[in-house]
Scaffold this active site. Structure first.
Site, short mmCIF file in Angstrom:
data_model
loop_
_atom_site.label_atom_id
_atom_site.label_comp_id
_atom_site.label_asym_id
_atom_site.label_seq_id
_atom_site.Cartn_x
_atom_site.Cartn_y
_atom_site.Cartn_z
N HIS A 205 -0.55 -10.63 1.62
CA HIS A 205 -0.66 -9.95 0.33
C HIS A 205 0.57 -10.35 -0.50
O HIS A 205 1.71 -10.03 -0.13
CB HIS A 205 -0.65 -8.43 0.51
N GLU A 208 0.62 -9.52 -6.41
CA GLU A 208 -0.18 -8.50 -7.08
C GLU A 208 0.76 -7.54 -7.80
O GLU A 208 0.89 -7.57 -9.01
CB GLU A 208 -1.07 -7.74 -6.09
#
Length: 361
Positions: A205, A208
């Site tokens: 991840h 973002e």
């Protein structure tokens, strides 16, 4: 009368790489499985569904994270995990998904006394049950696990070893998730170096909630095969006064190396990574031929499905089935499944189906 575009998109074979198991439960399942003493914000399925969607779109991080308190709470026994996993597969198959990698953090499912291996095996068994049910229903699907470590915790090596231990038993890769700011992926370098030594796949991840430094570290320090979201790579893309586009060195590297971007449009709007679907960087990044994939992230919290995400993009950018085929093949090329299995799904499932859909446009 022609078939509605939404139904045609639903029937089209789709590939999903970024979907959280604890973010896709059926509201009625949460109600059915809620442990004694656990107070839900609503006890009727439609009202509970609305609460999840409203909370995730509230702009409050605290309220957004509260939604997972309720889903994770019902995923603490083997029986419950099997049910949630089975229903996940059934729901994806009903949406026309033919291959999916579903991620979750095993360390979050130990409160009921399960071991890490028991968690993985319960999810594995649930996925197998769901695949069998989908096959019997005429909607075959292949679903694999991505094991996630939480970046603010210190169990990444343990979870990486778990992923390697089960890579011939339903697990195809590793991931880290959680707050990016203050918890860079480099804190888990030992886990990533171990995975590389073991020839294992992993995604991170990144890009973002935090910007280019997070992406740079995930790729150049940690060696990520894919980027979870990666939406902020757009910060390294500049429009010139003459209308041309110039890529910075990091954006150029990501495009040149064909590093897949696991983009989740509706979720990115909820988290503030994009202002709207029409303004989502996916439009420009696709035009620039980045390895873009379309994903759901948390289907319950975003009130979405992969078909809905694609339909939103069709409405915003005028995509046709050739574009949707491009997204599906991009994702299948980027999957952590072995090459021959990926190729079989592309050649035997995706291409023939889209050839038929193209004649209906």
């Amino acid at each position: 009368m022609s078939e509605p575009i939404g139904e045609r998109i639903r029937r089209a074979p789709k590939v999903l790489l970024h979907d959280h198991l604890d973010g896709g439960l059926r509201p009625q399942t949460i109600i059915d499985l809620a442990p004694e003493g656990h107070v839900l914000p609503a006890t009727e399925a439609d009202a509970l569904r609305q609460w999840f969607e409203d909370s995730a779109s509230s702009g409050s991080l605290e309220r957004y994270l509260e939604t997972f308190d309720h889903t994770v709470a019902v995923m603490q026994t083997a029986d419950n995990l099997r049910r949630v996993a089975r229903e996940c597969v059934e729901d994806l198959a009903a949406d026309g998904v033919v291959y999916a990698e579903v991620r979750y953090a095993p360390e979050q499912h130990l409160d009921g006394g399960l071991s890490l291996t028991e968690v993985v095996e319960a999810v594995r068994d649930g996925f197998a049950e769901g695949e069998a049910a989908a096959e019997a229903d005429g909607s075959p699907i292949t679903v694999r696990q991505l094991l996630t470590a939480m970046r603010h915790q210190a169990r990444s090596m343990e979870i990486a070893e778990l992923a390697v231990g089960y890579r011939d038993d339903g697990v195809v890769g590793f991931d880290i998730a959680g707050a990016e700011a203050g918890f860079p992926p480099t804190r888990h370098l030992d886990a990533f170096e171990y995975l590389q030594r073991e020839n294992a796949h992993f995604t991170i991840h990144a890009g973002e909630a935090f910007g280019l430094p997070s992406i740079w570290q995930a790729i150049q320090w940690c060696g990520a095969d894919r980027l979870g979201h990666g939406v902020r790579i757009i910060d390294d893309v500049t429009r010139q006064p003459d209308g041309s586009v110039q890529l910075g060195r990091l954006a150029s590297y990501v495009r040149d190396k064909r590093i897949p971007l696991e983009m989740c449009p509706s979720s990115n709007i909820q988290t503030g990574a994009a202002a709207s679907i029409a303004e989502h960087p996916i439009g420009l990044l696709k035009d620039l031929r980045f390895r873009v994939t379309v994903n759901t992230d948390n289907r319950l919290m975003s009130g979405t499905s992969l078909s809905r995400e694609l339909e939103l993009l069709v409405d915003a950018f005028g995509y046709d089935f050739a574009d949707l085929r491009w997204f599906a093949i991009n994702a299948m090329k980027s999957a952590f499944l072995p090459f021959d299995e990926r190729l079989a799904i592309i050649d035997e499932v995706i291409k023939p189906a889209y050839a038929v859909l193209a004649t209906m446009s």
